[in-house]
Design a protein around this motif. Structure first.
Motif, short mmCIF file in Angstrom:
data_model
loop_
_atom_site.label_atom_id
_atom_site.label_comp_id
_atom_site.label_asym_id
_atom_site.label_seq_id
_atom_site.Cartn_x
_atom_site.Cartn_y
_atom_site.Cartn_z
N LEU A 74 0.81 -1.22 0.00
CA LEU A 74 0.00 0.00 0.00
C LEU A 74 0.85 1.27 0.00
O LEU A 74 0.31 2.36 -0.21
CB LEU A 74 -0.91 0.03 1.23
N SER A 167 -6.88 -5.33 7.51
CA SER A 167 -6.20 -4.70 6.38
C SER A 167 -7.13 -4.57 5.16
O SER A 167 -6.94 -3.69 4.33
CB SER A 167 -4.94 -5.46 6.00
N LYS A 168 -8.15 -5.42 5.06
CA LYS A 168 -9.08 -5.34 3.94
C LYS A 168 -10.25 -4.39 4.20
O LYS A 168 -10.74 -3.74 3.29
CB LYS A 168 -9.65 -6.73 3.62
N ARG A 169 -10.72 -4.32 5.45
CA ARG A 169 -11.96 -3.60 5.74
C ARG A 169 -11.80 -2.32 6.55
O ARG A 169 -12.57 -1.38 6.38
CB ARG A 169 -12.93 -4.50 6.50
N ASP A 170 -10.86 -2.31 7.48
CA ASP A 170 -10.83 -1.23 8.45
C ASP A 170 -9.55 -0.39 8.44
O ASP A 170 -9.24 0.25 9.44
CB ASP A 170 -11.03 -1.80 9.87
N LEU A 171 -8.85 -0.39 7.32
CA LEU A 171 -7.64 0.42 7.25
C LEU A 171 -7.95 1.89 7.47
O LEU A 171 -9.02 2.36 7.04
CB LEU A 171 -7.00 0.28 5.87
N ASP A 173 -8.08 5.77 6.64
CA ASP A 173 -8.35 6.39 5.33
C ASP A 173 -7.09 6.65 4.53
O ASP A 173 -7.07 6.45 3.31
CB ASP A 173 -9.14 7.69 5.51
N ALA A 176 -6.19 3.27 3.18
CA ALA A 176 -7.26 2.65 2.38
C ALA A 176 -7.43 3.36 1.03
O ALA A 176 -7.75 2.72 0.05
CB ALA A 176 -8.57 2.68 3.15
N SER A 177 -7.19 4.65 0.98
CA SER A 177 -7.36 5.39 -0.27
C SER A 177 -6.38 4.94 -1.34
O SER A 177 -6.60 5.15 -2.52
CB SER A 177 -7.21 6.90 -0.01
N THR A 179 -5.68 1.83 -2.04
CA THR A 179 -6.08 0.55 -2.62
C THR A 179 -7.16 0.72 -3.68
O THR A 179 -7.51 -0.23 -4.34
CB THR A 179 -6.59 -0.41 -1.53
N GLU A 180 -7.70 1.89 -3.80
CA GLU A 180 -8.81 2.12 -4.75
C GLU A 180 -8.30 2.33 -6.15
O GLU A 180 -7.24 2.74 -6.42
CB GLU A 180 -9.64 3.33 -4.30
#
Length: 180
Positions: A74, A167-171, A173, A176-177, A179-180
């Motif tokens: 990431l 790591s898949k659901r609750d990273l 922001d 997580a941004s 991975t999009e």
């Protein structure tokens, strides 16, 4: 005279030196660094059999590698993520076997869920802080989670799947941004 000789031998023995040496736990380096802060104060990393130090070393290395595996992809070039684990409670609870065997046993029931508490800090390529935070992952439904099937042959399968789900659901922001 014999007491003096025995006292000197005891002080110079490897056992005495081992007691005074500071314990070094595995720390994974690279873009994701995992640090185990005050592991003696963790809630439960108790070995049911074998040598406690070896068991802790295995637990910390295995979970540290899972953090690295899940998070290193990431990061942008030059960024550094530090995970500082401040508390760990493995699934289950170690109970004495009362002579049935030489080892204690770990009882895994829903009343003993796994939990990991950690702090994270993301640094850019210039070592400037981009973001940080504190996380507490606790899986109350750990026995029924389907993702634990992936790790079913690993002794730490509940903890590994818990890190994977986080790591898949609750990273946070900021991570997580990416991975999009």
């Amino acid at each position: 005279m014999k007491k003096i000789v025995w006292s000197i031998l005891l002080l110079l023995s490897p056992w005495a030196m081992a007691e005074t040496a500071e314990q070094q736990w595995p720390t994974q380096d690279g873009p994701v660094t995992v640090v185990w802060q005050n592991p003696d104060e963790f809630r439960d990393v108790e070995a049911s059999s074998g040598i406690q130090e070896r068991y802790e070393n295995h637990v910390f290395a295995t979970l540290g590698k899972q953090f690295q595996k899940r998070l290193s992809g990431l990061l942008k070039d030059g960024e550094q993520l530090t995970i500082t684990v401040t508390n760990l409670d493995l699934a289950g609870d170690v109970r004495p076997s009362f002579g049935a065997s030489a080892s204690d046993i770990r009882i895994v029931k829903s009343v003993y869920p796994p939990m990991i508490e950690f702090q994270w800090a993301l640094l850019d390529q210039n070592k400037q802080l981009l973001d940080s935070g504190e996380v507490k992952i606790k899986d109350l439904n750990f026995e029924n989670a389907s993702s634990s099937l992936r790790y079913q042959n690993d002794a730490l399968h509940y903890e590994l799947s818990m890190i994977e789900r986080w790591s898949k659901r609750d990273l946070p922001d900021v991570l997580a941004s990416r991975t999009e």
